[in-house]
Design an enzyme around this catalytic site. Structure first.
Site, PDB file in Angstrom:
ATOM      1  N   GLY A 179       0.775  -1.227   0.000  1.00 23.73           N
ATOM      2  CA  GLY A 179       0.000   0.000   0.000  1.00 23.73           C
ATOM      3  C   GLY A 179       0.809   1.281   0.000  1.00 23.73           C
ATOM      4  N   ASN A 234       1.011   3.186  -2.599  1.00 22.90           N
ATOM      5  CA  ASN A 234       0.128   4.122  -3.290  1.00 22.90           C
ATOM      6  C   ASN A 234      -0.941   4.648  -2.336  1.00 22.90           C
ATOM      7  OD1 ASN A 234       0.863   4.601  -6.093  1.00 22.90           O
ATOM      8  ND2 ASN A 234       0.587   2.403  -6.417  1.00 22.90           N
ATOM      9  N   LEU A 272      -5.253  -6.963  -6.198  1.00 19.84           N
ATOM     10  CA  LEU A 272      -4.891  -7.955  -7.219  1.00 19.84           C
ATOM     11  C   LEU A 272      -6.015  -8.916  -7.596  1.00 19.84           C
ATOM     12  CD1 LEU A 272      -1.178  -8.713  -6.204  1.00 19.84           C
ATOM     13  CD2 LEU A 272      -2.063  -7.049  -7.835  1.00 19.84           C
ATOM     14  N   ASN A 323      -7.912   3.011 -11.061  1.00 25.21           N
ATOM     15  CA  ASN A 323      -6.863   2.013 -10.897  1.00 25.21           C
ATOM     16  C   ASN A 323      -5.523   2.583 -11.363  1.00 25.21           C
ATOM     17  OD1 ASN A 323      -5.757  -0.627 -10.345  1.00 25.21           O
ATOM     18  ND2 ASN A 323      -5.764  -1.025 -12.545  1.00 25.21           N
ATOM     19  N   HIS A 365      -1.827   1.381 -12.962  1.00 20.51           N
ATOM     20  CA  HIS A 365      -1.164   0.249 -13.614  1.00 20.51           C
ATOM     21  C   HIS A 365       0.288   0.636 -13.933  1.00 20.51           C
ATOM     22  CE1 HIS A 365      -0.930  -3.494 -15.913  1.00 20.51           C
ATOM     23  NE2 HIS A 365      -0.213  -2.813 -16.772  1.00 20.51           N
ATOM     24  N   ASP A 370      -7.708  -3.603 -17.492  1.00 23.44           N
ATOM     25  CA  ASP A 370      -6.859  -2.460 -17.871  1.00 23.44           C
ATOM     26  C   ASP A 370      -7.315  -1.773 -19.157  1.00 23.44           C
ATOM     27  OD1 ASP A 370      -5.228  -3.183 -15.674  1.00 23.44           O
ATOM     28  OD2 ASP A 370      -4.013  -4.489 -16.922  1.00 23.44           O
ATOM     29  N   GLU A 403       4.002   6.285 -10.266  1.00 20.68           N
ATOM     30  CA  GLU A 403       2.658   5.840  -9.862  1.00 20.68           C
ATOM     31  C   GLU A 403       2.101   6.733  -8.759  1.00 20.68           C
ATOM     32  OE1 GLU A 403       2.083   1.584  -9.005  1.00 20.68           O
ATOM     33  OE2 GLU A 403       3.927   1.210 -10.113  1.00 20.68           O
TER      34      GLU A 403
END
Lengths: 207, 207
Positions: free
Chosen positions: B14, B16, B92, B109, B111, B152, B181
């Site tokens: 985590g 992000n 995931l 999201n 990626h 995606d 990111e």
């Protein structure tokens, strides 16, 4: 070091060709274009070549029985000139296996996207930029790569990113990417002529 | 303007999530994380949440008969907290159609590649960076996008490029992309909370 002997294949206007001509002239690239071949009679790149006193040749695919025979003629013409490096500067036909074998690791192509996005069969010229805009990506770019048997699958030499803005049209995007194409194609040809590129598997190492 | 009520789904460390927590705390994002749900009991992101006094929940997939039932519980938990925006911060599992329908246009999201390169089924976590290195691309990056029914495939909010160097390993590349990111995920959540994102077909327009 002797200038590298370069052959160029074109189908159209040849602004990428012009970038190479200019960078040989100003001494940035240690190379010499020995021959420009076009599969289109009215390709403006032929005129660019003549203006720079470079040998040019229009080879009509219709005069040959097959793509293979056409490619054998291309090989012959380049071999006659002892060409070491072949640059595809907007050449819109696929090369035969013979051609790729004859110049393996010595054919450079420029593609107007960040491979492996927006490449492969059907992705050429403006179709690439249309697909980019339709998909809604925020980053695209250009790729210079060595050519292998696949379509846009060969080892990548250089890539550079280009931002896609909300206001971009097919025209503005094409223009922005083209500027990057000129830059990285010239850089890649320069590195090749300096003997600084080595292919290791799928990777191109810059020495 | 009221802070946007945010729900977060995680499966792991985590970082992000931490970037979002930090940017809410420092006032950069006008939002409030109402609930963090993990499908992994030992996900470190749960501890990050607790440290920031955010409600956290571990929901064990094995306690449910199907992915659909599991997702109905996720929807229920987020709806109870009146969540407006769902952020997938390294989650995931695939979301069910019900979940996507319940929060359509409100699921974000991140990626770790430049979509449409290196994405889709099988491309998650380190597998993405391994594929990038194996392919030999010179440019990769990160993408923040809205989630739709595909893997995606949803409309792209922001992308940023990252250079791949000859010396890059899985570890160094992962680290470089992760920094990007954090940056674009925070930026996208901020824009969402400012009500500045609108989806037009496949394109995300930033107002």
């Amino acid at each position: 070091m002797e200038p590298t002997r370069i052959g160029v294949l074109i189908s159209g206007g040849g602004t990428n060709l012009q970038a190479i001509i200019d960078n040989i002239k100003n001494g940035n690239i240690n190379g010499r274009i020995e021959l420009i071949i076009s599969n289109k009679k009215d390709a403006y790149g032929l005129i660019r070549g003549k203006k720079a006193n470079i040998d040019t040749l229009y080879l009509d695919r219709k005069q040959f029985n097959s793509e293979e025979e056409y490619n054998l003629e291309l090989i012959k013409k380049f071999k006659e000139k002892n060409v070491d490096l072949v640059v595809l500067a907007g050449y819109l036909r696929v090369l035969s296996k013979d051609f790729i074998e004859a110049f393996r690791g010595r054919i450079i192509n420029i593609h107007p996207s960040l491979i492996p996005s927006f490449c492969g069969k059907g992705f050429y010229g403006e179709k690439v930029h249309k697909a980019v805009l339709d998909y809604g990506v925020k980053i695209t770019g250009a790729t210079v790569h060595f050519v292998d048997e696949g379509t846009d699958t060969g080892p990548i030499i250089l890539q550079e990113a280009v931002e896609v803005e909300d206001t971009d049209t097919l025209e503005t995007l094409k223009e922005k990417v083209l500027r990057v194409e000129h830059k990285i194609l010239v850089q890649a040809v320069k590195l090749y002529c300096q003997n600084r590129l080595s292919i290791e598997g799928r990777k191109v190492i810059i020495k």
